[in-house]
Design an enzyme around this catalytic site. Structure first.
Site, PDB file in Angstrom:
ATOM      1  N   HIS A 279       0.829  -1.210   0.000  1.00  0.00           N
ATOM      2  CA  HIS A 279       0.000   0.000   0.000  1.00  0.00           C
ATOM      3  C   HIS A 279       0.862   1.258   0.000  1.00  0.00           C
ATOM      4  CE1 HIS A 279       0.327   0.940   4.399  1.00  0.00           C
ATOM      5  NE2 HIS A 279       0.317  -0.359   4.573  1.00  0.00           N
ATOM      6  N   ASP A 291       6.304   0.824   6.553  1.00  0.00           N
ATOM      7  CA  ASP A 291       4.864   0.613   6.412  1.00  0.00           C
ATOM      8  C   ASP A 291       4.245   1.702   5.542  1.00  0.00           C
ATOM      9  OD1 ASP A 291       2.287  -0.359   6.813  1.00  0.00           O
ATOM     10  OD2 ASP A 291       2.049   0.611   8.757  1.00  0.00           O
ATOM     11  N   GLU A 325      -4.884   1.869   2.507  1.00  0.00           N
ATOM     12  CA  GLU A 325      -4.985   0.706   3.382  1.00  0.00           C
ATOM     13  C   GLU A 325      -5.115   1.122   4.841  1.00  0.00           C
ATOM     14  OE1 GLU A 325      -3.513  -2.402   6.138  1.00  0.00           O
ATOM     15  OE2 GLU A 325      -2.649  -0.426   5.755  1.00  0.00           O
ATOM     16  N   GLU A 326      -4.416   2.192   5.214  1.00  0.00           N
ATOM     17  CA  GLU A 326      -4.307   2.538   6.624  1.00  0.00           C
ATOM     18  C   GLU A 326      -5.624   2.959   7.268  1.00  0.00           C
ATOM     19  OE1 GLU A 326      -2.018   1.795   8.412  1.00  0.00           O
ATOM     20  OE2 GLU A 326      -0.092   1.902   7.412  1.00  0.00           O
ATOM     21  N   HIS A 423       3.632   2.840  12.500  1.00  0.00           N
ATOM     22  CA  HIS A 423       2.769   4.017  12.667  1.00  0.00           C
ATOM     23  C   HIS A 423       3.394   5.120  13.515  1.00  0.00           C
ATOM     24  CE1 HIS A 423      -1.096   1.351  11.978  1.00  0.00           C
ATOM     25  NE2 HIS A 423      -0.266   1.366  10.935  1.00  0.00           N
TER      26      HIS A 423
END
Length: 455
Positions: A279, A291, A325-326, A423
């Site tokens: 993503h 990420d 996606e998040e 994150h």
């Protein structure tokens, strides 16, 4: 005698096939390690663009950059797939402190959770009630919660070797904590960061109010693990302390963004589609290197490595860089929706969304017959120290494709350091090791090659 000759012929044929596979796989790993591109692509995504929250200018810059890179690879087709995504903006940096007596305060690091409402303009101050999870909250009831800030303080379980299992065991308090606390009259929530170590980095992530009316929604923030330990200790000494926090986040109307897609057309079965992806969006505190910038550049590398080594796929192989996606999964759902509309036949999907650390293997969602075939390839991976092949969760963006006999797979890197960065502001480029990143790309390309050749 004829049976003996036939047996020798079959054994020879198998040996030749294995030798061809070994040669192709070695070429993939050699190219990934000696002629790397993914690490440079990640450097640009991380250092020149930065955090790529859905709906942001940086997210759109990332769309254009990755499309340009795919265009440069000489693929058969590259395109953008429109998708409407949420636009949530953090605003100015959050502020929080613990007040033991009027005027005596201790600052603690927090960050608003994605999708949260803001606090009042002057901030929010109230007494705190500490719970270990939603079930404990329900046992306390409205009498002990109303008018207070709920502090969710269930840590990730440190003795679980599979760190994603530890994450799954406590992430509900982040996602649904505010929604549940509001039902008992709480005025806000503070959630312990999903992190296995003690540090000062608050970790963002998505949260939801479900169908709670807007007027009943309360602000939600994550507190660093060090901050959570401090708050818990101070509450044990004095349950009457107050917590103050201020955040100015805001939710806007949905905006248009894109999935970025490129493909090599299959030479024998072009209507059978295999995809590999990650993503493109990320949270905004760091630059989203692990990420999921890592997963995106690894997926792009898969197509480059196959082309560079001269492999001509039998099926159509696509790279898909999913948006959102998040905090919504809009990109994954949109891709599956469009595939269904076009009656596309997807036979395999592989996702990388667990960081750019040393690859260990894969998780698979498939039937027993396909899993037996996949396990037969383990000897081809073992020279590269890839040995974990297990059934389990594949990936959020590819799961909407589930069904119709498709094999879903997720790259399984070593996860012990992943949640140190997940994150958080320290999810940055300098924490990605080039060799580990490229080994992951080669491992993914190898699985795609074998699936294309033998399934």
């Amino acid at each position: 005698m004829r049976k003996l000759l036939l047996f020798v012929f079959l054994i020879s044929a198998i040996s030749v096939a294995q030798t061809d596979d070994e040669k192709q796989i070695k070429a993939i790993y050699d190219t990934a390690l000696l002629d790397a591109k993914g690490y440079d692509w990640l450097a640009y995504l991380s250092n020149q663009i930065g955090g790529r929250l859905s709906g942001s200018l940086n997210a759109e810059r990332a769309v254009q950059y990755t499309k340009e890179r795919l265009d440069s690879l000489g693929l058969d087709k590259v395109w953008l797939q429109p998708v409407m995504v949420p636009k949530w903006v953090r605003g100015i940096s959050e502020v929080a402190y613990i007040e033991t007596t009027p005027g005596k305060t201790t600052n603690v690091p927090i960050c608003a959770l994605g999708g949260s409402t803001p606090t009042p303009a002057g901030g929010l101050k109230a007494q705190v009630v500490e719970v270990k999870g939603i079930e404990e909250l329900k046992k306390l009831g409205r009498e002990k919660i109303e008018g207070k800030i709920v502090f969710y303080n269930r840590p990730m379980q440190a003795n679980l070797i599979q760190t994603f299992e530890a994450y799954g065991g406590c992430v509900d308090q982040r996602y649904a904590g505010a929604m549940e606390a509001a039902k008992f009259g709480a005025v806000g929530t503070i959630v312990r960061s999903m992190n296995l170590r003690l540090d000062d980095n608050p970790h963002a992530g998505s949260m939801s109010y479900g169908d709670l009316p807007e007027s009943q929604r309360i602000p939600a923030a994550a507190i660093s693990t060090n901050g959570a330990e401090l708050l818990s200790g101070m509450l044990a000494l004095n349950p009457d302390i107050r917590f103050y926090f201020k955040q100015t986040c805001r939710q806007f109307k949905d905006v248009r963004s894109y999935n970025v897609i490129g493909e090599i057309k299959g030479s024998e079965h072009p209507d059978e589609v295999m995809i590999v992806g990650g993503h493109l969006d990320s949270w905004d505190l760091g630059d989203g290197a692990h990420d999921d910038g890592a997963g995106c550049v690894q997926s792009m590398e898969v197509l480059r490595l196959l082309k560079k080594t001269g492999y001509k796929p039998r099926r159509t192989i696509r790279v898909v860089l999913f948006m959102n996606e998040e905090n919504g999964l809009r990109g994954g759902n949109k891709y599956a929706e469009e595939a269904k509309k076009k009656n596309e036949k997807h036979i395999f999907a592989l996702e990388s969304d667990a960081g750019g650390f040393t690859p260990r293997g894969f998780t698979f969602e498939c039937n027993d017959q396909d899993f037996a075939l996949i396990e037969s390839w383990k000897p081809l991976f073992e020279p590269y120290l890839i040995h974990l092949f297990q059934k389990g969760y594949s990936g959020a963006d590819i799961r909407p494709l589930a069904g119709n006999d498709i094999v879903l797979a997720g790259l399984l890197p070593d996860s012990q350091r992943y949640f140190d960065h997940h994150h958080a502001a320290n999810d940055t480029f300098e924490h990605v090791n080039k060799r580990e990143l490229q080994l992951g790309a080669a491992t993914m390309a190898t699985l795609v090659y074998l699936m294309d050749k033998y399934r």
